[in-house]
Design an enzyme around this catalytic site. Structure first.
Site, mmCIF file in Angstrom:
data_model
loop_
_atom_site.group_PDB
_atom_site.id
_atom_site.type_symbol
_atom_site.label_atom_id
_atom_site.label_comp_id
_atom_site.label_asym_id
_atom_site.label_seq_id
_atom_site.Cartn_x
_atom_site.Cartn_y
_atom_site.Cartn_z
ATOM 1 C CG ASP A 99 6.312 12.420 10.333
ATOM 2 O OD1 ASP A 99 5.172 11.930 10.244
ATOM 3 O OD2 ASP A 99 7.354 11.741 10.361
ATOM 4 C CG HIS A 139 4.508 8.535 10.934
ATOM 5 N ND1 HIS A 139 5.615 9.228 10.468
ATOM 6 C CD2 HIS A 139 4.822 7.226 10.813
ATOM 7 C CE1 HIS A 139 6.540 8.375 10.067
ATOM 8 N NE2 HIS A 139 6.088 7.149 10.268
ATOM 9 C CB SER A 367 9.062 5.808 10.220
ATOM 10 O OG SER A 367 8.621 6.072 8.917
ATOM 11 C CG ASN A 598 17.995 -9.576 -22.002
ATOM 12 O OD1 ASN A 598 17.845 -10.136 -20.925
ATOM 13 N ND2 ASN A 598 19.164 -9.498 -22.629
#
Length: 614
Positions: A99, A139, A367, A598
């Site tokens: 991290d 974090h 996370s 397309n």
């Protein structure tokens, strides 16, 4: 100083022992005791000793608010109460946090930090200035606290595996000194160039990656093939050669890319309007295509659940997701995660000028889901050290809790773009949002305690598939199909597809793989925010077929759905964790993102299928 530290450790050990003893003194003779129930079907009160544990709904959800305006739903948690009562807290398992570093001096982390013999990246936290304001790398500290904050020390809350040890690797922080993920994994596994035996106590048994990438270009995998294959090779070594062959489990967050934009339509009520790059409010990105690391078999990819048991509004999803884990919403209208944090920072490496660390009730994202699953994995490994990482993975898959059982398929007209819950031919329920469901620690630990090695040696088989017949990809839901006939039998653990094709509007495409047992897995749902005009050996992974037989015909189907003929928005009620009924509004495409349909059919060039199994 040494004597004081020793005395503190002894006191902490006595406190842990006392709380374990108290935790196990429960009454099995109550009037509502039912001997036909399994131990994991009961709820036991978590032991005290940590003042914030009663707000940690991911450990035990009693309907608390964790500081938010609205409560969660009782029972939406990791179901680990009986495991903790047994005194199983992750002992002997090292969790690596790759991290932005972790605060090794935090009072809820410091006793669990175990640095290895290979010098690990600098774990200290620094203030720095970026993009007009002061920032802090906190974090990794929040992530580490979810996985393995200490228990019974009268500080904050506790981790999922509070007696596991922690190793920090600073990959993404401002003071990072590891230039790549592969080197970070080598660091926490004590690998050198020759790859050491990796049987030491400080070698990671669980590798947490609350990190990832988001790419809109599906050719990125092949463009940077060496980069992604190097990571996979190192993870393979960690999974197959470490800990006497039992291996390390790599846990990875799925990503936070469900939508491409959002705004509060009613902030007071917690109504959040999400914007999608398609006309049907289908997720903006798909796990394995947006982040090729999610398509890596050696990763266990985890999605995020809120405290009500539905997919968190931000969480990425797809066939690469293996399991779901608690992560929460934003902590205002609905609970987020309570964990360790730093309100400020250490201003110097000598730690002479540090603000006292505290806690947060606002951690969320995939996370947060990753360390919840990492801690759960550590608990199961701690219950039975004989089990390999694949054995533990098997136990988590086969005991997972089915959440959001009433979820319905998402459609484009009559076409089922993303299925709801499906039961595969091995009898296992799977959902692209939740994988096999919410990890159930008590159930997995109970089985771990009663078994030895579960799975035989892993086999990997790889096949190039020749495309025959009409390979054009036509408009208006006309499916293009190619078949691989598998003659060798395997019990499937995972299936990868590498796909090459050409198409002028890739976001229209739905890509499916159908097993010989007729299980349909959507590898890539239509409506994604993909750009460019081709897939070039683009890698995708499905966990959907776990336990099925590989022998027979595997059908690759590509469907052009015209999903990108407009954009849309849909309103999410954060408090309930549900989308508001009939809230989808169609929008024209943004001028700077406009993609015309397309002008000619696309073309399937070729594909490869790889089986992992036994």
């Amino acid at each position: 100083m040494t004597k004081k530290t020793t005395l503190n450790l002894i006191a902490a050990s006595l406190l842990v022992a006392l709380n374990q003893a108290n935790a196990q003194s429960f009454d099995n003779n109550s009037d509502n005791y039912d001997p036909t129930k399994h131990v994991w079907e009961y709820t036991y009160q978590l032991a005290g000793g940590d003042p914030l544990v009663f707000q940690q709904w991911h450990l035990q959800n009693t309907g608390q608010t964790a500081g938010a305006a609205n409560p969660g739903k009782e029972g939406i948690d990791l179901n680990l109460d009986f495991t903790h009562r047994r005194g199983i807290f992750g002992q002997g398992i090292n969790i690596a946090i790759i991290d932005d570093g972790l605060a090794t001096y935090h009072p809820d982390l410091t006793s669990n930090v175990a640095q290895g013999t290979t010098p690990n990246p600098d774990p200290y936290i620094y203030e720095y200035f970026s993009r007009g304001r002061n920032r802090i790398d906190n974090h990794g500290t929040m992530v580490a606290g979810i996985a393995a904050a200490s228990a019974f020390n009268n500080h904050g809350g506790r981790g999922v595996a509070p007696n596991a040890t922690l190793t920090g690797a600073n990959l993404i922080g401002n003071q990072s000194n590891v230039p790549g993920l592969a080197l970070a994994i080598r660091s926490v596994m004590d690998m050198d160039g020759a790859v050491q035996p990796m049987n030491k106590f400080t070698d990671a048994r669980v590798i947490n990656q609350s990190i990832g990438y988001t790419f809109s270009d599906p050719t990125i995998y092949n463009t940077y093939l060496g980069f992604f294959e190097n990571i996979a090779d190192v993870q393979k070594i960690a999974a197959t050669q470490s800990h006497g062959g039992r291996g390390s489990a790599s846990i990875k967050s799925a990503g936070n890319d469900h939508f491409i934009g959002g705004r509060w339509s009613d902030r007071e009520k917690g109504e959040l309007t999400l914007v999608y790059p398609n006309a049907y409010a289908l997720p903006a990105y798909n796990t394995s295509v947006a982040d090729p690391s999610n398509a890596n078999f050696w990763n266990i990819t985890v999605s995020a659940l809120n405290a009500n048991g539905t997919l968190a509004n931000y969480s990425s999803a797809g066939s690469a997701v293996l399991l779901g884990a608690p992560a929460g919403e934003y902590g205002v209208h609905s609970p987020a995660i309570v964990t360790t944090d730093l309100p400020k920072w250490c201003k110097d490496q000598a730690q002479n000028e540090c603000e006292y660390p505290v806690y947060t009730n606002g951690m969320n994202g995939t996370s947060a889901a990753a360390p919840a699953l990492s801690g759960a994995t550590a608990l199961i490994m701690s219950a039975n050290h004989q089990l390999s990482w694949r054995d533990v993975k098997h136990l988590m898959i086969t005991t997972a809790t089915k959440v959001h059982a009433d979820s319905t398929p998402r459609t484009i007209g009559d076409f089922e773009a993303i299925p709801g819950w499906q039961v595969n031919a091995a009898g296992l329920a799977f959902h692209n949002d939740y994988g096999f469901g919410l990890v159930n620690v008590d159930a997995a630990v109970e089985k771990a305690l009663q078994t030895g090695t579960i799975l035989p040696e892993l086999k990997v088989r790889n096949y190039d598939v020749s495309v025959s017949g009409d390979s054009a990809i036509y408009d208006n839901f006309a499916a293009t199909q190619s078949v691989h006939t598998q003659t060798e039998n395997l019990t499937v653990e995972g299936v990868q597809v590498r796909l090459s094709l050409e198409h002028e509007r890739l976001g229209d495409l739905s890509i499916e793989l159908i097993s010989p047992s007729n299980t349909r897995s959507v590898l890539l749902h239509a409506g994604t925010d993909l750009e460019g005009n081709k897939f070039d050996n683009t890698l995708m992974l499905s966990n959907h077929f776990y336990g099925e037989t590989a022998k027979g015909d595997w059908k690759l189907r590509i469907v052009d759905t015209n999903a990108k003929d407009g954009w849309s928005e849909r309103t999410y009620d954060v408090a309930s964790g549900e989308f508001i009924a009939d809230s989808v509004v169609n929008l024209p495409q943004r001028a700077d993102k406009y993609q015309p349909n397309n002008s000619q059919p696309g073309n399937l060039i070729g594909w490869n299928i790889r089986f992992y199994g036994h």
